[in-house]
Design a protein around this motif. Structure first.
Motif, PDB file in Angstrom:
ATOM      1  N   VAL A 117       0.868  -1.183   0.000  1.00 30.32           N
ATOM      2  CA  VAL A 117       0.000   0.000   0.000  1.00 30.32           C
ATOM      3  C   VAL A 117       0.898   1.224   0.000  1.00 30.32           C
ATOM      4  CG1 VAL A 117      -1.679   1.321   1.378  1.00 30.32           C
ATOM      5  CG2 VAL A 117      -1.863  -1.176   1.246  1.00 30.32           C
ATOM      6  N   GLU A 118       0.564   2.213  -0.802  1.00 32.00           N
ATOM      7  CA  GLU A 118       1.305   3.471  -0.711  1.00 32.00           C
ATOM      8  C   GLU A 118       0.369   4.579  -0.232  1.00 32.00           C
ATOM      9  OE1 GLU A 118       3.229   5.083  -4.222  1.00 32.00           O
ATOM     10  OE2 GLU A 118       4.199   6.642  -3.038  1.00 32.00           O
ATOM     11  N   ILE A 119       0.805   5.287   0.779  1.00 26.73           N
ATOM     12  CA  ILE A 119       0.046   6.439   1.270  1.00 26.73           C
ATOM     13  C   ILE A 119       0.483   7.646   0.439  1.00 26.73           C
ATOM     14  CG2 ILE A 119      -0.442   7.899   3.278  1.00 26.73           C
ATOM     15  CD1 ILE A 119       0.363   5.563   5.083  1.00 26.73           C
ATOM     16  N   GLY A 120      -0.454   8.298  -0.223  1.00 31.35           N
ATOM     17  CA  GLY A 120      -0.116   9.464  -1.056  1.00 31.35           C
ATOM     18  C   GLY A 120       0.590   9.013  -2.316  1.00 31.35           C
ATOM     19  N   CYS A 121      -0.098   8.195  -3.130  1.00 32.57           N
ATOM     20  CA  CYS A 121       0.596   7.575  -4.277  1.00 32.57           C
ATOM     21  C   CYS A 121       0.776   8.540  -5.438  1.00 32.57           C
ATOM     22  CB  CYS A 121      -0.133   6.328  -4.727  1.00 32.57           C
ATOM     23  SG  CYS A 121      -1.725   6.695  -5.503  1.00 32.57           S
TER      24      CYS A 121
ATOM     25  N   ALA B  47       5.563   5.247   1.723  1.00 28.68           N
ATOM     26  CA  ALA B  47       5.196   6.641   1.498  1.00 28.68           C
ATOM     27  C   ALA B  47       6.460   7.410   1.169  1.00 28.68           C
ATOM     28  CB  ALA B  47       4.533   7.238   2.735  1.00 28.68           C
ATOM     29  N   ALA B  48       6.315   8.481   0.444  1.00 26.47           N
ATOM     30  CA  ALA B  48       7.457   9.359   0.157  1.00 26.47           C
ATOM     31  C   ALA B  48       6.946  10.783   0.093  1.00 26.47           C
ATOM     32  CB  ALA B  48       8.124   8.968  -1.165  1.00 26.47           C
ATOM     33  N   ASN B  49       7.528  11.613   0.900  1.00 31.06           N
ATOM     34  CA  ASN B  49       7.185  13.036   0.919  1.00 31.06           C
ATOM     35  C   ASN B  49       5.693  13.243   1.159  1.00 31.06           C
ATOM     36  OD1 ASN B  49       9.932  13.531   0.198  1.00 31.06           O
ATOM     37  ND2 ASN B  49       9.355  12.802  -1.831  1.00 31.06           N
ATOM     38  N   VAL B  50       5.183  12.479   2.080  1.00 30.45           N
ATOM     39  CA  VAL B  50       3.741  12.484   2.337  1.00 30.45           C
ATOM     40  C   VAL B  50       3.418  12.503   3.833  1.00 30.45           C
ATOM     41  CG1 VAL B  50       1.713  10.980   2.250  1.00 30.45           C
ATOM     42  CG2 VAL B  50       3.034  11.392   0.184  1.00 30.45           C
ATOM     43  N   ILE B  51       4.111  11.694   4.613  1.00 33.94           N
ATOM     44  CA  ILE B  51       3.722  11.569   6.021  1.00 33.94           C
ATOM     45  C   ILE B  51       3.845  12.929   6.732  1.00 33.94           C
ATOM     46  CG2 ILE B  51       4.198  10.375   8.218  1.00 33.94           C
ATOM     47  CD1 ILE B  51       2.868   8.655   5.941  1.00 33.94           C
ATOM     48  N   CYS B  52       4.832  13.723   6.326  1.00 36.10           N
ATOM     49  CA  CYS B  52       4.976  15.044   6.953  1.00 36.10           C
ATOM     50  C   CYS B  52       3.851  15.993   6.556  1.00 36.10           C
ATOM     51  CB  CYS B  52       6.335  15.651   6.637  1.00 36.10           C
ATOM     52  SG  CYS B  52       6.503  16.268   4.956  1.00 36.10           S
ATOM     53  N   HIS B  53       3.003  15.573   5.593  1.00 37.32           N
ATOM     54  CA  HIS B  53       1.866  16.413   5.179  1.00 37.32           C
ATOM     55  C   HIS B  53       0.651  16.227   6.084  1.00 37.32           C
ATOM     56  CE1 HIS B  53       4.162  16.355   1.453  1.00 37.32           C
ATOM     57  NE2 HIS B  53       3.298  17.049   0.803  1.00 37.32           N
ATOM     58  N   ILE B  54       0.663  15.198   6.903  1.00 35.19           N
ATOM     59  CA  ILE B  54      -0.578  14.804   7.580  1.00 35.19           C
ATOM     60  C   ILE B  54      -0.575  15.248   9.044  1.00 35.19           C
ATOM     61  CG2 ILE B  54      -2.132  12.873   8.043  1.00 35.19           C
ATOM     62  CD1 ILE B  54      -0.689  11.324   5.789  1.00 35.19           C
ATOM     63  N   PRO B  55      -1.402  16.247   9.380  1.00 33.00           N
ATOM     64  CA  PRO B  55      -1.346  16.790  10.741  1.00 33.00           C
ATOM     65  C   PRO B  55      -1.715  15.760  11.816  1.00 33.00           C
ATOM     66  CG  PRO B  55      -3.169  17.773   9.485  1.00 33.00           C
ATOM     67  CD  PRO B  55      -2.348  16.974   8.521  1.00 33.00           C
ATOM     68  N   ASP B  56      -2.688  14.877  11.507  1.00 30.16           N
ATOM     69  CA  ASP B  56      -3.081  13.886  12.511  1.00 30.16           C
ATOM     70  C   ASP B  56      -2.146  12.686  12.424  1.00 30.16           C
ATOM     71  OD1 ASP B  56      -4.305  12.312  14.353  1.00 30.16           O
ATOM     72  OD2 ASP B  56      -6.048  11.836  13.116  1.00 30.16           O
ATOM     73  N   ILE B  57      -0.929  12.907  12.882  1.00 28.28           N
ATOM     74  CA  ILE B  57       0.098  11.868  12.780  1.00 28.28           C
ATOM     75  C   ILE B  57      -0.277  10.649  13.631  1.00 28.28           C
ATOM     76  CG2 ILE B  57       1.528  12.946  14.596  1.00 28.28           C
ATOM     77  CD1 ILE B  57       2.988  11.354  11.480  1.00 28.28           C
ATOM     78  N   ASN B  58      -0.996  10.887  14.732  1.00 24.23           N
ATOM     79  CA  ASN B  58      -1.439   9.752  15.547  1.00 24.23           C
ATOM     80  C   ASN B  58      -2.497   8.931  14.813  1.00 24.23           C
ATOM     81  OD1 ASN B  58       0.099   9.829  18.111  1.00 24.23           O
ATOM     82  ND2 ASN B  58      -0.674  11.924  18.127  1.00 24.23           N
ATOM     83  N   GLY B  59      -3.306   9.596  13.992  1.00 21.45           N
ATOM     84  CA  GLY B  59      -4.280   8.888  13.153  1.00 21.45           C
ATOM     85  C   GLY B  59      -3.573   8.015  12.122  1.00 21.45           C
ATOM     86  N   VAL B  60      -2.484   8.538  11.551  1.00 19.17           N
ATOM     87  CA  VAL B  60      -1.690   7.755  10.590  1.00 19.17           C
ATOM     88  C   VAL B  60      -1.119   6.524  11.304  1.00 19.17           C
ATOM     89  CG1 VAL B  60       0.437   7.709   9.212  1.00 19.17           C
ATOM     90  CG2 VAL B  60      -1.051   9.726   9.161  1.00 19.17           C
ATOM     91  N   ALA B  61      -0.555   6.750  12.481  1.00 17.06           N
ATOM     92  CA  ALA B  61       0.075   5.651  13.221  1.00 17.06           C
ATOM     93  C   ALA B  61      -0.952   4.575  13.581  1.00 17.06           C
ATOM     94  CB  ALA B  61       0.752   6.198  14.477  1.00 17.06           C
ATOM     95  N   ARG B  62      -2.146   5.000  13.973  1.00 22.50           N
ATOM     96  CA  ARG B  62      -3.200   4.012  14.294  1.00 22.50           C
ATOM     97  C   ARG B  62      -3.587   3.229  13.041  1.00 22.50           C
ATOM     98  NH1 ARG B  62      -4.860   7.778  18.367  1.00 22.50           N
ATOM     99  NH2 ARG B  62      -5.865   9.131  16.835  1.00 22.50           N
ATOM    100  N   GLY B  63      -3.676   3.927  11.915  1.00 20.06           N
ATOM    101  CA  GLY B  63      -4.017   3.262  10.660  1.00 20.06           C
ATOM    102  C   GLY B  63      -2.944   2.256  10.267  1.00 20.06           C
ATOM    103  N   VAL B  64      -1.690   2.664  10.388  1.00 20.59           N
ATOM    104  CA  VAL B  64      -0.578   1.765  10.036  1.00 20.59           C
ATOM    105  C   VAL B  64      -0.586   0.549  10.958  1.00 20.59           C
ATOM    106  CG1 VAL B  64       1.943   1.532  10.044  1.00 20.59           C
ATOM    107  CG2 VAL B  64       0.879   3.566   9.014  1.00 20.59           C
ATOM    108  N   ALA B  65      -0.745   0.793  12.257  1.00 22.29           N
ATOM    109  CA  ALA B  65      -0.731  -0.307  13.228  1.00 22.29           C
ATOM    110  C   ALA B  65      -1.857  -1.300  12.936  1.00 22.29           C
ATOM    111  CB  ALA B  65      -0.849   0.247  14.648  1.00 22.29           C
ATOM    112  N   HIS B  66      -2.972  -0.802  12.416  1.00 21.57           N
ATOM    113  CA  HIS B  66      -4.099  -1.690  12.100  1.00 21.57           C
ATOM    114  C   HIS B  66      -3.851  -2.490  10.818  1.00 21.57           C
ATOM    115  CE1 HIS B  66      -8.216  -3.142  12.067  1.00 21.57           C
ATOM    116  NE2 HIS B  66      -8.220  -2.891  10.762  1.00 21.57           N
ATOM    117  N   LEU B  67      -3.288  -1.825   9.827  1.00 21.41           N
ATOM    118  CA  LEU B  67      -3.194  -2.424   8.488  1.00 21.41           C
ATOM    119  C   LEU B  67      -1.994  -3.365   8.303  1.00 21.41           C
ATOM    120  CD1 LEU B  67      -4.188  -2.529   5.528  1.00 21.41           C
ATOM    121  CD2 LEU B  67      -3.035  -0.340   5.137  1.00 21.41           C
TER     122      LEU B  67
END
Ligand code: TYD
Ligand code: ZN
Length: 405
Positions: free
Chosen positions: A101-105, A166-186
């Motif tokens: 999966v790529e976040i921000g493809c 992901a590349a040049n994307v994770i720093c775009h997402i203010p809800d970094i804890n939401g990203v981490a929860r999503g990653v931990a789930h997937l």
């Protein structure tokens, strides 16, 4: 009071770049009067070590059906993503029928390397127009922001991911804890989460303050990445410096204990301590350097214009929005900026309203000076534009220092 988006600690602004527009908000004259502005200020959180912007415009104002950045505009970046994919494949995707999966493809420049090999892949991309471009290249996409809800849907339909990239994307997402929860789930039990971003150490080293703009809500270090993901059971197992985007870091994370931690991680922490990335004084010195760079660049360009020189810009980058607005440079200073991205052409730069023109405009009537706003693609551009230098053209650069060459 402000709170750190990563750890919740109280933080206070350390410097402001002033009033800023949306960095990728290229516009037509009819849109000038309704242009959106916010104040671009940064804060450093000492407890978790994360540099972040204070106010970020609503993500819907930045990532939408007219998003202006397409990965495929840089041949070298396309080549970089081919080798990134190759590396991820050989290191981590060795089990049968892996799922990536790529976040921000974006336009699919990375995932294409997997689809070409028949590997199951899925791109998550909130900007519908770039996602459509990925689909045209045969990449399956979901038009969404990545969070726990998106992660649940993906896992329900496809099973766990062996790699989330992901590349040049994770720093775009203010809800970094939401990203981490999503990653931990997937993520599968032995799955890896790999992302790369402009690196805080490189930005401080080079004084490249133009990495700071609305989309880049965080400028990460290895220490801040470790701290951001640890509460979600994700461990930083590798940190590999990259030369892309003027100095980036590739982070590899996995479930706590799933893999040994590479010694590169400790090396990155040691370098960061030595560079003073964890200390407030470092950011005070950075502020002084930004102000000096601003005064020098604005002074240089105004001086050239007073002498009747023609000055254009090269690359209508998002980064240039910070430079132009912070330095107060407009169409009287810079005649036009050339850029190969069709959606930017014949529009005007955000905030400063400098015309954006195609490459022919530049090549058919070279200016005397060109400000290299796409400085992170310097090697690619200087090679391609040898004719400009041969015709007597000069490059104006501002990273690491203001210079003419
Ligand atoms: P880039 O620096 O990759 O990103 P950002 O917008 O995040 O700061 O953007 C490069 C821009 O420069 C993009 O609009 C395409 C343009 N460009 C050219 O016009 N010519 C070139 O040869 C290259 C490499 C880029
Ligand atoms: Zn914090």
């Amino acid at each position: 009071m402000l709170n750190c988006r990563v750890c919740g600690a109280a933080i206070k602004p350390l410097m402001s770049f002033g009033r800023m527009p949306i960095a990728n908000g290229f516009l037509t004259p009819s849109q000038f009067s309704e242009e959106y502005f916010y104040e671009l200020a940064i804060a450093f959180c000492e407890p978790c070590g994360t540099l972040q912007i204070v106010d970020q415009p609503d993500p819907g104002k930045m990532f939408h059906e007219e998003y202006a950045f397409f990965t495929r505009t840089s041949k070298r970046m396309v080549a970089h993503f081919a080798s990134y994919a190759e590396w991820a494949l050989s290191r981590f995707l060795t089990r049968p029928d892996p799922f990536v999966v790529e976040i921000g493809c974006n336009d699919g420049a990375m995932l294409e390397n997997f689809s070409r090999r028949g590997i199951r892949q899925l791109g998550v991309e909130p900007s519908a127009n770039v996602a459509a471009e990925a689909e045209r290249h045969g990449i399956r996409t979901v038009v969404a922001f990545f969070n726990l809800e998106t992660a649940r849907k993906i896992r329900d339909r496809n099973g766990p991911a062996d790699a989330i990239l992901a590349a040049n994307v994770i720093c775009h997402i203010p809800d970094i804890n939401g990203v981490a929860r999503g990653v931990a789930h997937l993520l599968a039990d032995k799955g890896v989460f790999i992302f790369e971003e402009p690196y805080l150490g490189a930005m401080i080293h080079k004084g490249s303050y133009d990495q700071i703009y609305d989309e880049h809500v965080f400028i990460f270090s290895a220490q801040s990445v470790k701290n951001a993901f640890r509460p979600h059971g994700l461990e930083l197992i590798n940190a590999l410096p990259q030369t892309t985007h003027g100095g980036s870091m590739r982070y590899v994370l996995a479930r706590q204990g799933a893999y040994p931690v590479s010694e590169e991680v400790e090396r990155a922490f040691a370098n960061e301590r030595e560079q003073g990335l964890t200390r407030a004084e470092t950011y005070e010195a950075f502020r002084v350097r930004c102000e000096r760079s601003r005064d020098e660049l604005a002074g240089l360009i105004r001086g050239l214009r007073r002498d009747g020189r023609r000055v254009a810009g090269y690359g209508a980058t998002s980064k240039s929005a910070t430079v132009l607005n912070y330095c107060g440079l407009g169409p009287r200073d810079i005649e036009f900026i050339t850029d190969t991205t069709p959606i930017k052409q014949n529009k005007f730069t955000p905030g400063t309203h400098i015309p954006v023109r195609d490459h022919d405009t530049f090549a058919k009537d070279y200016p005397e000076y060109a400000v290299l706003f796409a400085w992170n693609h310097e090697a690619e551009i200087l090679e391609k534009e040898a004719g400009f230098a041969l015709a007597g053209g000069k490059w104006v650069k501002y990273v690491p220092d203001v210079s003419i060459s």
